[in-house]
Design an enzyme around this catalytic site. Structure first.
Site, PDB file in Angstrom:
ATOM      1  N   HIS A   1      29.873 -18.854 -12.310  1.00 31.01           N
ATOM      2  CA  HIS A   1      31.161 -18.150 -12.376  1.00 31.01           C
ATOM      3  C   HIS A   1      31.079 -17.064 -13.441  1.00 31.01           C
ATOM      4  O   HIS A   1      30.467 -17.269 -14.478  1.00 31.01           O
ATOM      5  CB  HIS A   1      32.301 -19.129 -12.707  1.00 31.01           C
TER       6      HIS A   1
ATOM      7  N   ASP B   1      35.004 -22.806  -5.452  1.00 26.40           N
ATOM      8  CA  ASP B   1      34.786 -22.482  -4.038  1.00 26.40           C
ATOM      9  C   ASP B   1      33.919 -23.519  -3.332  1.00 26.40           C
ATOM     10  O   ASP B   1      34.046 -23.725  -2.132  1.00 26.40           O
ATOM     11  CB  ASP B   1      34.127 -21.109  -3.905  1.00 26.40           C
TER      12      ASP B   1
ATOM     13  N   HIS C   1      35.583 -11.958  -3.730  1.00 20.38           N
ATOM     14  CA  HIS C   1      36.825 -12.539  -4.292  1.00 20.38           C
ATOM     15  C   HIS C   1      37.230 -13.732  -3.428  1.00 20.38           C
ATOM     16  O   HIS C   1      36.671 -14.819  -3.565  1.00 20.38           O
ATOM     17  CB  HIS C   1      37.881 -11.430  -4.330  1.00 20.38           C
TER      18      HIS C   1
HETATM   19  N1  ACO Z   1      22.163 -19.217  -7.579  1.00 20.01           N
HETATM   20  C1  ACO Z   1      21.001 -19.034  -8.229  1.00 20.01           C
HETATM   21  N2  ACO Z   1      20.889 -18.395  -9.410  1.00 20.01           N
HETATM   22  C2  ACO Z   1      22.016 -17.904  -9.955  1.00 20.01           C
HETATM   23  C3  ACO Z   1      23.262 -18.061  -9.340  1.00 20.01           C
HETATM   24  C4  ACO Z   1      23.325 -18.758  -8.114  1.00 20.01           C
HETATM   25  N3  ACO Z   1      24.481 -18.961  -7.484  1.00 20.01           N
HETATM   26  N4  ACO Z   1      24.221 -17.486 -10.096  1.00 20.01           N
HETATM   27  C5  ACO Z   1      23.594 -16.975 -11.157  1.00 20.01           C
HETATM   28  N5  ACO Z   1      22.258 -17.222 -11.079  1.00 20.01           N
HETATM   29  C6  ACO Z   1      21.226 -16.886 -12.081  1.00 20.01           C
HETATM   30  C7  ACO Z   1      20.890 -15.411 -12.053  1.00 20.01           C
HETATM   31  O1  ACO Z   1      19.807 -15.151 -11.191  1.00 20.01           O
HETATM   32  C8  ACO Z   1      20.560 -15.163 -13.492  1.00 20.01           C
HETATM   33  O2  ACO Z   1      19.253 -15.668 -13.743  1.00 20.01           O
HETATM   34  P1  ACO Z   1      18.282 -14.949 -14.829  1.00 20.01           P
HETATM   35  O3  ACO Z   1      18.976 -15.161 -16.147  1.00 20.01           O
HETATM   36  O4  ACO Z   1      17.003 -15.675 -14.714  1.00 20.01           O
HETATM   37  O5  ACO Z   1      18.223 -13.502 -14.440  1.00 20.01           O
HETATM   38  C9  ACO Z   1      21.541 -16.057 -14.271  1.00 20.01           C
HETATM   39  O6  ACO Z   1      21.834 -17.122 -13.374  1.00 20.01           O
HETATM   40  C10 ACO Z   1      22.841 -15.361 -14.674  1.00 20.01           C
HETATM   41  O7  ACO Z   1      23.367 -14.714 -13.513  1.00 20.01           O
HETATM   42  P2  ACO Z   1      24.420 -13.526 -13.575  1.00 20.01           P
HETATM   43  O8  ACO Z   1      24.427 -12.825 -12.264  1.00 20.01           O
HETATM   44  O9  ACO Z   1      24.189 -12.698 -14.793  1.00 20.01           O
HETATM   45  O10 ACO Z   1      25.769 -14.307 -13.746  1.00 20.01           O
HETATM   46  P3  ACO Z   1      27.178 -13.683 -13.534  1.00 20.01           P
HETATM   47  O11 ACO Z   1      28.103 -14.358 -14.474  1.00 20.01           O
HETATM   48  O12 ACO Z   1      27.144 -12.221 -13.604  1.00 20.01           O
HETATM   49  O13 ACO Z   1      27.529 -14.074 -12.033  1.00 20.01           O
HETATM   50  C11 ACO Z   1      28.456 -15.088 -10.132  1.00 20.01           C
HETATM   51  C12 ACO Z   1      28.493 -14.979 -11.663  1.00 20.01           C
HETATM   52  C13 ACO Z   1      28.625 -13.695  -9.522  1.00 20.01           C
HETATM   53  C14 ACO Z   1      29.629 -15.952  -9.688  1.00 20.01           C
HETATM   54  C15 ACO Z   1      27.120 -15.710  -9.714  1.00 20.01           C
HETATM   55  O14 ACO Z   1      26.933 -16.957 -10.345  1.00 20.01           O
HETATM   56  C16 ACO Z   1      26.978 -15.850  -8.193  1.00 20.01           C
HETATM   57  O15 ACO Z   1      26.571 -14.889  -7.539  1.00 20.01           O
HETATM   58  N6  ACO Z   1      27.306 -17.068  -7.638  1.00 20.01           N
HETATM   59  C17 ACO Z   1      27.230 -17.285  -6.210  1.00 20.01           C
HETATM   60  C18 ACO Z   1      28.458 -16.726  -5.505  1.00 20.01           C
HETATM   61  C19 ACO Z   1      29.723 -17.538  -5.745  1.00 20.01           C
HETATM   62  O16 ACO Z   1      29.734 -18.755  -5.677  1.00 20.01           O
HETATM   63  N7  ACO Z   1      30.822 -16.826  -6.045  1.00 20.01           N
HETATM   64  C20 ACO Z   1      32.117 -17.434  -6.316  1.00 20.01           C
HETATM   65  C21 ACO Z   1      32.460 -17.360  -7.742  1.00 20.01           C
HETATM   66  S1  ACO Z   1      33.932 -18.246  -8.113  1.00 20.01           S
HETATM   67  C22 ACO Z   1      35.220 -17.255  -7.709  1.00 20.01           C
HETATM   68  O17 ACO Z   1      35.069 -16.085  -7.524  1.00 20.01           O
HETATM   69  C23 ACO Z   1      36.578 -17.846  -7.555  1.00 20.01           C
END
Ligand code: ACO
Length: 424
Positions: A307, A364, A266
């Site tokens: 996101h 972020d 978060h």
């Molecule tokens: N880097 C590389 N690949 C990624 C990333 C990333 N940051 N985020 C998602 N992906 C890929 C996944 O591997 C997945 O690939 P696939 O379809 O080949 O399996 C696809 O994108 C979808 O990913 P999900 O995990 O299903 O996306 P979700 O919506 O559940 O996750 C999240 C969102 C948790 C924010 C994710 O993008 C992440 O972990 N980002 C990095 C951490 C981050 O920056 N968090 C802050 C979020 S903003 C906030 O909270 C205010």
């Protein structure tokens, strides 16, 4: 056509009807509050991904369109034309302030920015090196001990007074928690300065020394505060509402919200961005890191990208991106860390892997860079988020309070443990 859905249990053919509620914007909502009494079953929704836990008229998000609105005002409009305090006033009072209302709000907050001297003993009791979030959470809890008047939460004038105190005192507690960790002398609020300027002053100043705060630095921090002011029913806000549903005092609710925000999933994400950029170390390592992010067999993720809700673009990131580059230009920072960030951003925005998955820099990514450029240490990033989010938490708490009846938050479970065990 009736405004309802019918659920049929295929096991026995029984049918149950549930009304559909319509908001002013956003998806319709099936009212399942009679689900258990009608069917004898519970619903299962891990993490409440499909569950609306309340009615609210404060903030609206459309993740597919990349929209964020407070009380009907688009965040891009607010960021372009208003300050953080305008938005705080809007969240609390449902309308943007007039010039006179703004000045009065600002001055009322200033008056409440000092804290009871007895609280200094609490700061002294913490070990040096205590994390500022731990100190902040504990000191917000302690406010109820030091400010035990105005605790009749059935009187709007009393809880509104409490709301002003919390918003006014949290920046002071936050700055003190940082200075305590560093062993620096405590700097008291300076009432000649604006809200955001005063916070930066309390972080940076030294007794008898002039402190140079550039307007662009104040504006950048003000924008970071504003963009974190509320984000509807996220984990920490849901925590504030959940604790509030037991009729706990708002200081306790806000302290609980701070605890929820501390988690790296978060409020800790922007700190994660900077730690990852620091670990990358040099621009020459960027290609390796991008390859890791794209490797399906590697759990590594690029921090600050993607996101859960915004699947097109993050409207907050759009605002912060231009603020970030304006700040870097004006204060003339071009560190290796910024070069790494620029290179990663450039690759991600043009690479098929990221484009096809709607992965773009989130709020972020840019807030991490702004806070780093302002010289704010990594472990203060979540604290900055708390300051920004406080008016949102309080507004959501007041909204809960002003409902006809408060229903205690008490979800159910799918029990998967032992059945009745007979002692041997
Ligand atoms: N880097 C590389 N690949 C990624 C990333 C990333 N940051 N985020 C998602 N992906 C890929 C996944 O591997 C997945 O690939 P696939 O379809 O080949 O399996 C696809 O994108 C979808 O990913 P999900 O995990 O299903 O996306 P979700 O919506 O559940 O996750 C999240 C969102 C948790 C924010 C994710 O993008 C992440 O972990 N980002 C990095 C951490 C981050 O920056 N968090 C802050 C979020 S903003 C906030 O909270 C205010």
């Amino acid at each position: 056509m009736k405004n309802s859905v019918t659920l049929t249990d295929n096991r026995n053919g029984n049918s149950y009807e549930f009304p559909i509620l319509n908001g002013t914007m956003g998806p319709d909502v099936i009212d399942i509050s009679t689900f258990f009494t009608q069917t004898g079953m519970f619903t299962f929704d891990r993490g409440y991904t499909s569950t609306a836990m309340c009615r609210s008229s404060i903030t609206y998000i459309d993740g597919l369109k990349g929209e964020l609105m407070h009380r009907g005002y688009d965040i891009a409009y607010l960021a372009e034309n208003k300050t953080y305090l305008d938005v705080a006033y809007l969240l609390l009072n449902k309308e943007l302030p007039s010039k006179e209302q703004f000045l009065e709000f600002k001055s009322e907050l200033k008056k409440r920015s000092y804290i009871h001297e007895g609280m200094m003993k609490i700061f002294d009791a913490f070990p040096s090196g205590a994390h500022p979030m731990a100190v902040l959470q504990a000191s917000v809890s302690a406010l109820s001990a030091f400010y035990s008047d105005h605790l009749n939460m059935n009187k709007p004038e009393e809880y509104k007074e409490m709301a002003m105190r919390i918003i006014a005192k949290i920046p002071t507690l936050a700055a003190f928690s940082y200075r305590h960790k560093k062993g620096y002398p405590i700097i008291y609020p300076n009432l000649d300065r604006g809200f955001t300027e005063n916070f930066l002053y309390m972080l940076r100043a030294y007794p008898y020394e002039h402190v140079d705060l550039k307007p662009v630095e104040i504006k950048a921090l003000d924008t970071v505060f504003m963009l974190h002011a509320d984000h509807e029913q996220n984990a920490s806000t849901t925590t504030v509402r959940t604790v509030g549903s037991t009729h706990a005092h708002p200081y306790a609710c806000i302290a609980a919200g701070i605890g929820a925000l501390w988690g790296h999933a978060h409020g800790g994400a922007n700190e994660g961005v900077i730690r990852q950029l620091e670990a990358i170390g040099t621009v020459d390592n960027v290609d390796k890191i991008i390859a890791r992010a794209k490797d399906k067999n590697d759990p590594f993720r690029l921090m600050g990208f993607g996101h859960r809700v915004y699947k097109n673009f993050d409207p907050r990131a759009k605002v912060l991106k231009s603020m970030c580059y304006q700040l870097l230009d004006e204060i003339g920072i071009n560190s290796e860390l910024i070069k790494i960030a620029n290179r990663i951003e450039e690759i991600v925005l043009n690479d098929e892997y990221f484009i096809s998955r709607n992965l773009y820099p989130n709020v972020d990514f840019y807030s991490g860079l702004i806070l780093k450029a302002l010289g704010i240490p990594n472990d203060m990033f979540a604290v900055i988020f708390v300051i920004g989010r406080t008016p949102g938490w309080i507004s959501q708490w007041i909204e809960l309070k002003e409902q006809d009846t408060i229903k205690i938050v008490r979800p159910r479970q799918l029990y998967v443990g032992h059945t009745n065990r007979t002692p041997k």
